[in-house]
Scaffold this motif. Structure first.
Motif, PDB file in Angstrom:
ATOM      1  N   LYS A   1     -13.859   1.995  -0.576  1.00 20.74           N
ATOM      2  CA  LYS A   1     -12.289   1.777   0.261  1.00 20.74           C
ATOM      3  C   LYS A   1     -11.474   0.761  -0.417  1.00 20.74           C
ATOM      4  CE  LYS A   1     -13.549   4.159   3.859  1.00 20.74           C
ATOM      5  NZ  LYS A   1     -12.774   5.523   4.085  1.00 20.74           N
ATOM      6  N   SER A   2     -11.974  -0.195  -1.185  1.00 24.54           N
ATOM      7  CA  SER A   2     -10.953  -1.011  -1.754  1.00 24.54           C
ATOM      8  C   SER A   2     -10.272  -0.442  -2.960  1.00 24.54           C
ATOM      9  CB  SER A   2     -12.052  -2.071  -2.545  1.00 24.54           C
ATOM     10  OG  SER A   2     -12.508  -2.898  -1.567  1.00 24.54           O
ATOM     11  N   SER A   3     -10.941   0.650  -3.691  1.00 25.44           N
ATOM     12  CA  SER A   3     -10.375   1.325  -4.609  1.00 25.44           C
ATOM     13  C   SER A   3      -9.227   2.100  -3.901  1.00 25.44           C
ATOM     14  CB  SER A   3     -11.164   2.080  -5.350  1.00 25.44           C
ATOM     15  OG  SER A   3     -10.636   2.967  -6.216  1.00 25.44           O
ATOM     16  N   GLU A   4      -9.809   2.863  -2.909  1.00 28.31           N
ATOM     17  CA  GLU A   4      -8.616   3.707  -2.346  1.00 28.31           C
ATOM     18  C   GLU A   4      -7.422   2.932  -1.659  1.00 28.31           C
ATOM     19  OE1 GLU A   4     -10.794   5.487   0.813  1.00 28.31           O
ATOM     20  OE2 GLU A   4     -11.665   6.995  -0.541  1.00 28.31           O
ATOM     21  N   LEU A   5      -7.838   1.459  -1.323  1.00 29.50           N
ATOM     22  CA  LEU A   5      -6.654   0.761  -0.680  1.00 29.50           C
ATOM     23  C   LEU A   5      -5.755   0.517  -1.826  1.00 29.50           C
ATOM     24  CD1 LEU A   5      -5.664  -1.018   1.698  1.00 29.50           C
ATOM     25  CD2 LEU A   5      -7.145  -2.792   0.951  1.00 29.50           C
ATOM     26  N   GLU A   6      -6.469   0.249  -2.974  1.00 28.26           N
ATOM     27  CA  GLU A   6      -5.457  -0.435  -4.075  1.00 28.26           C
ATOM     28  C   GLU A   6      -4.743   0.723  -4.542  1.00 28.26           C
ATOM     29  OE1 GLU A   6      -3.845  -2.795  -6.749  1.00 28.26           O
ATOM     30  OE2 GLU A   6      -5.191  -3.244  -5.344  1.00 28.26           O
ATOM     31  N   GLN A   7      -5.331   1.902  -4.557  1.00 23.42           N
ATOM     32  CA  GLN A   7      -4.486   3.196  -4.791  1.00 23.42           C
ATOM     33  C   GLN A   7      -3.248   3.455  -3.747  1.00 23.42           C
ATOM     34  OE1 GLN A   7      -7.165   6.562  -5.134  1.00 23.42           O
ATOM     35  NE2 GLN A   7      -8.010   5.916  -7.145  1.00 23.42           N
TER      36      GLN A   7
ATOM     37  N   LEU B   1      -1.898   0.869  -1.795  1.00 26.58           N
ATOM     38  CA  LEU B   1      -0.988  -0.015  -1.860  1.00 26.58           C
ATOM     39  C   LEU B   1      -0.110   0.204  -3.161  1.00 26.58           C
ATOM     40  CD1 LEU B   1      -3.103  -3.229  -1.418  1.00 26.58           C
ATOM     41  CD2 LEU B   1      -1.449  -2.211   0.253  1.00 26.58           C
ATOM     42  N   GLN B   2      -0.620   0.767  -4.380  1.00 26.78           N
ATOM     43  CA  GLN B   2       0.119   1.296  -5.335  1.00 26.78           C
ATOM     44  C   GLN B   2       1.126   2.371  -4.922  1.00 26.78           C
ATOM     45  OE1 GLN B   2       0.398   0.000  -8.314  1.00 26.78           O
ATOM     46  NE2 GLN B   2       1.678   1.539  -9.374  1.00 26.78           N
ATOM     47  N   ARG B   3       0.368   3.412  -4.260  1.00 18.08           N
ATOM     48  CA  ARG B   3       1.369   4.690  -3.755  1.00 18.08           C
ATOM     49  C   ARG B   3       2.663   3.995  -2.871  1.00 18.08           C
ATOM     50  NH1 ARG B   3       3.806   8.998  -4.827  1.00 18.08           N
ATOM     51  NH2 ARG B   3       3.996  10.379  -3.078  1.00 18.08           N
ATOM     52  N   VAL B   4       2.332   2.662  -2.004  1.00 20.62           N
ATOM     53  CA  VAL B   4       3.119   2.267  -1.274  1.00 20.62           C
ATOM     54  C   VAL B   4       4.204   1.527  -2.087  1.00 20.62           C
ATOM     55  CG1 VAL B   4       3.573   0.361   0.467  1.00 20.62           C
ATOM     56  CG2 VAL B   4       1.548   1.925   0.839  1.00 20.62           C
ATOM     57  N   ARG B   5       3.860   0.811  -3.138  1.00 19.15           N
ATOM     58  CA  ARG B   5       4.876   0.324  -3.954  1.00 19.15           C
ATOM     59  C   ARG B   5       5.575   1.123  -4.559  1.00 19.15           C
ATOM     60  NH1 ARG B   5       0.226  -3.314  -4.896  1.00 19.15           N
ATOM     61  NH2 ARG B   5      -0.410  -1.997  -6.722  1.00 19.15           N
ATOM     62  N   GLU B   6       5.122   2.433  -4.875  1.00 21.03           N
ATOM     63  CA  GLU B   6       5.990   3.438  -5.726  1.00 21.03           C
ATOM     64  C   GLU B   6       7.009   4.054  -4.640  1.00 21.03           C
ATOM     65  OE1 GLU B   6       3.216   6.293  -7.145  1.00 21.03           O
ATOM     66  OE2 GLU B   6       2.511   4.979  -8.834  1.00 21.03           O
ATOM     67  N   LEU B   7       6.316   4.148  -3.374  1.00 26.87           N
ATOM     68  CA  LEU B   7       7.337   4.560  -2.234  1.00 26.87           C
ATOM     69  C   LEU B   7       8.414   3.502  -2.083  1.00 26.87           C
ATOM     70  CD1 LEU B   7       4.881   6.273   0.153  1.00 26.87           C
ATOM     71  CD2 LEU B   7       6.253   7.359  -1.422  1.00 26.87           C
ATOM     72  N   GLU B   8       7.928   2.434  -1.885  1.00 30.13           N
ATOM     73  CA  GLU B   8       9.085   1.256  -1.769  1.00 30.13           C
ATOM     74  C   GLU B   8      10.158   1.548  -2.982  1.00 30.13           C
ATOM     75  OE1 GLU B   8       7.167  -2.147  -1.358  1.00 30.13           O
ATOM     76  OE2 GLU B   8       6.322  -1.848   0.453  1.00 30.13           O
ATOM     77  N   ASP B   9       9.699   1.641  -4.242  1.00 35.39           N
ATOM     78  CA  ASP B   9      10.507   1.717  -5.347  1.00 35.39           C
ATOM     79  C   ASP B   9      11.426   2.763  -5.129  1.00 35.39           C
ATOM     80  OD1 ASP B   9       9.404  -0.510  -6.298  1.00 35.39           O
ATOM     81  OD2 ASP B   9       8.018   0.609  -7.608  1.00 35.39           O
ATOM     82  N   MET B  10      10.719   4.144  -4.928  1.00 33.80           N
ATOM     83  CA  MET B  10      11.522   5.165  -4.438  1.00 33.80           C
ATOM     84  C   MET B  10      12.668   5.139  -3.425  1.00 33.80           C
ATOM     85  SD  MET B  10       8.559   8.224  -4.861  1.00 33.80           S
ATOM     86  CE  MET B  10       9.766   9.533  -4.596  1.00 33.80           C
ATOM     87  N   TYR B  11      11.981   4.306  -2.345  1.00 37.45           N
ATOM     88  CA  TYR B  11      13.058   4.112  -1.331  1.00 37.45           C
ATOM     89  C   TYR B  11      14.321   3.229  -1.902  1.00 37.45           C
ATOM     90  CZ  TYR B  11      14.796   2.359   3.388  1.00 37.45           C
ATOM     91  OH  TYR B  11      15.425   1.914   4.178  1.00 37.45           O
TER      92      TYR B  11
END
Length: 538
Positions: free
Chosen positions: A361-367, A369-379
């Motif tokens: 779950k931590s690994s999935e959470l890190e992924q 969060l990474q996806r969230v950061r990418e989405l924020e950059d895309m946003y």
């Protein structure tokens, strides 16, 4: 006016009830308009006629139907302002006291208290027909005849319904003849009316009262005693009572009426009724509050008792359960120990699995969060792109507005050019017409010039021919002159022998373009006419 509307609404309610109509909510004070000259007694009588046959008891009564009608109207005045209409015991006591006082009897409080004890607890009061039956059966007017009861009802009716504060016979002094006449005076909240008799059929006048009026006692004079004076704005009235007691009662009653007018207060019986209603409302509110508090205390007491009973039962159950549980505890302790060991092993295995799941779950959470950061950059980039697009749209809108303005200017310029072109075409057309006219004139002038040149050439040719002829004639003339001179010389030499005939006349010679004496006078005139005709034709 509000009290009158309430009484009329109650009378209407009785009439609707008698007709089996549901009038609830159909008539309100705002819908009921009462004029100043409205006869409320006749209106009440009309409603009484609609409901009396259906509701009035068939048992014989000690009062007449007219008295029953007056009791019915009094009921509408004293009843509560809620439907169905009832009169509460307090108002029944007030009405019976007024009737007993009017009949000259003594009030039997114990009898009324006994009546209240036997009163039906399921009802809050009496209806109009029950009140009429109570007064008509003579329960509270024992020993009184029908006439006395009728007079008492009429007196209370006059006071409560017709607002008659006092009435009676007195003497009044006239304003014009100054004579004294006996009149029946009726005092109401703002007027004193006087009639010929107490039947109120022949009214003689009114004394209108306001806050500026006053009443004064007068000494005895002119054989009249017990005098008093009522001063109004425009008139003064001298009145004589039958005795000093009546005089004092009338002065006090009129004075109280004027005082109420100054204060703007209603008549005493209406004010007392309002105070009784307010007191009942206050007592009812206090009683309801007390009942509510008693119910709350009773409910709280019942709850406490239930809680105590529940606690006692729980304690007993807890004691029995404790003994049983003690036995079970010793029996299950070994089982629990074994089960504990088994559970411990299982917990270790579950913990290991949970740790693995947590890592996953931590690994999935890190992924994530990474996806969230990418989405924020895309946003953010999308916001920048949207801002650029918005700026581009603004620039496009600005350019479009500029183009529109330029198109408008071009359109205006084009319109001006078209206008100028039209004016130029008109000017060209005008110039072409003028040019054509000038060309025609020039052609005519050239033609005329050519004709004139041709004539000039002809004239020149003719002049040359005439000159040639003139030169020939001149030569001939010289030759002839020379010959004549030679002949003259010869004649002179030979004068006397011969005389020569000289040519021409002795008159002056004519000189023309063709030489001297070349034409006769007639020929020259003919040639002048021909030349003038040619000139005119050209």
């Amino acid at each position: 006016m509000g009290g009158l509307k309430d009484q009329l609404l109650k009378a209407i309610w009785h009439a609707f009830t008698a007709l089996d109509l549901d009038h609830s909510g159909k008539v309100s004070k705002s819908q009921l308009k009462v004029q100043d000259n409205f006869d409320k007694i006749e209106f009440n009588r009309m409603c009484w006629t609609l409901c009396v046959k259906k509701n009035l008891t068939k048992s014989p009564l000690l009062i007449t139907e007219e008295d029953a009608f007056k009791v019915w109207v009094i009921f509408n005045f004293l009843s509560e302002d809620k439907y169905p209409l009832i009169i509460v015991p307090e108002e029944i006591e007030y009405l019976l006291k007024k009737l007993t006082e009017a009949m000259g009897g003594g009030w039997q409080q114990e009898q009324f208290e006994h009546y209240k004890v036997n009163f039906d607890d399921s009802k809050d009061g009496l209806s109009a027909w029950e009140l009429i039956e109570l007064i008509g059966n003579g329960q509270f007017s024992k020993g009184m005849d029908r006439q006395t009861v009728s007079m008492a009802i009429n007196e209370v009716f006059n006071e409560l319904i017709l607002d008659v504060l006092k009435q009676g016979y007195m003497m009044k002094k006239g304003h014009k003849r100054k004579n004294w006449t006996e009149r029946w005076f009726v005092l109401k909240p703002n007027i004193i009316s006087y009639y010929v008799g107490e039947d109120l059929k022949d009214k003689k006048g009114d004394i209108f009262l306001d806050e500026n009026c006053c009443v004064e006692s007068l000494p005895d004079k002119d054989g009249k005693k017990c005098l008093f004076l009522v001063k109004c704005f425009d008139k003064t009235f001298e009145i004589s009572a039958s005795d000093k007691k009546k005089k004092q009662e009338w002065i006090q009653a009129i004075h109280s009426t004027i005082h109420l007018l100054k204060l703007g207060s209603p008549p005493p019986h209406k004010e007392a009724r309002q105070r009784r209603k307010e007191l009942r409302k206050k007592l009812l509110a206090e009683q309801e509050e007390l009942e509510r508090q008693m119910k709350e205390l009773q409910a709280a007491n019942e709850n406490k008792q239930q809680e105590l009973e529940a606690v006692r039962k729980k304690l007993e159950e807890a004691a029995s359960r404790a003994a049983e549980e003690e036995k079970k505890r010793l029996q299950t302790q070994v089982e629990l120990q074994a089960r504990f060991n088994t559970e411990l092993e299982r917990e270790k295995l579950i913990r290991q699995q949970m740790e693995e799941q947590v890592a996953q779950k931590s690994s999935e959470l890190e992924q994530y969060l990474q996806r969230v950061r990418e989405l924020e950059d895309m946003y953010l980039k999308l916001q920048e792109a949207l801002e650029d697009e918005r700026q581009a749209r603004q620039d496009e809108e600005t350019v479009r507005k500029l183009q529109a303005r330029l198109l408008e200017e071009e359109s205006s310029k084009r319109a001006e050019l078209e206008k100028w072109h039209l004016e130029q075409q008109q000017a060209i057309q005008t110039t072409e017409a003028e040019k054509q006219a000038l060309e025609d004139q020039r052609a005519m002038k050239e033609q005329a010039l050519q004709e004139a040149m041709e004539q000039l050439r002809r004239l020149e040719l003719e002049r040359k021919q005439a000159l040639e002829q003139y030169e020939g004639v001149k030569k001939k003339l010289e030759m002839a002159t020379n010959k004549t001179k030679s002949w003259k010389d010869k004649v002179a030499q030979h004068e006397g022998l011969i005389r020569l005939i000289e040519p021409g006349s002795k008159k002056p010679h004519l000189i023309t373009n063709w030489g001297p004496a070349a034409f006769t006078q007639a020929e020259l005139e003919e040639r002048e006419k021909s030349w003038k005709g040619k000139k005119t034709t050209e």
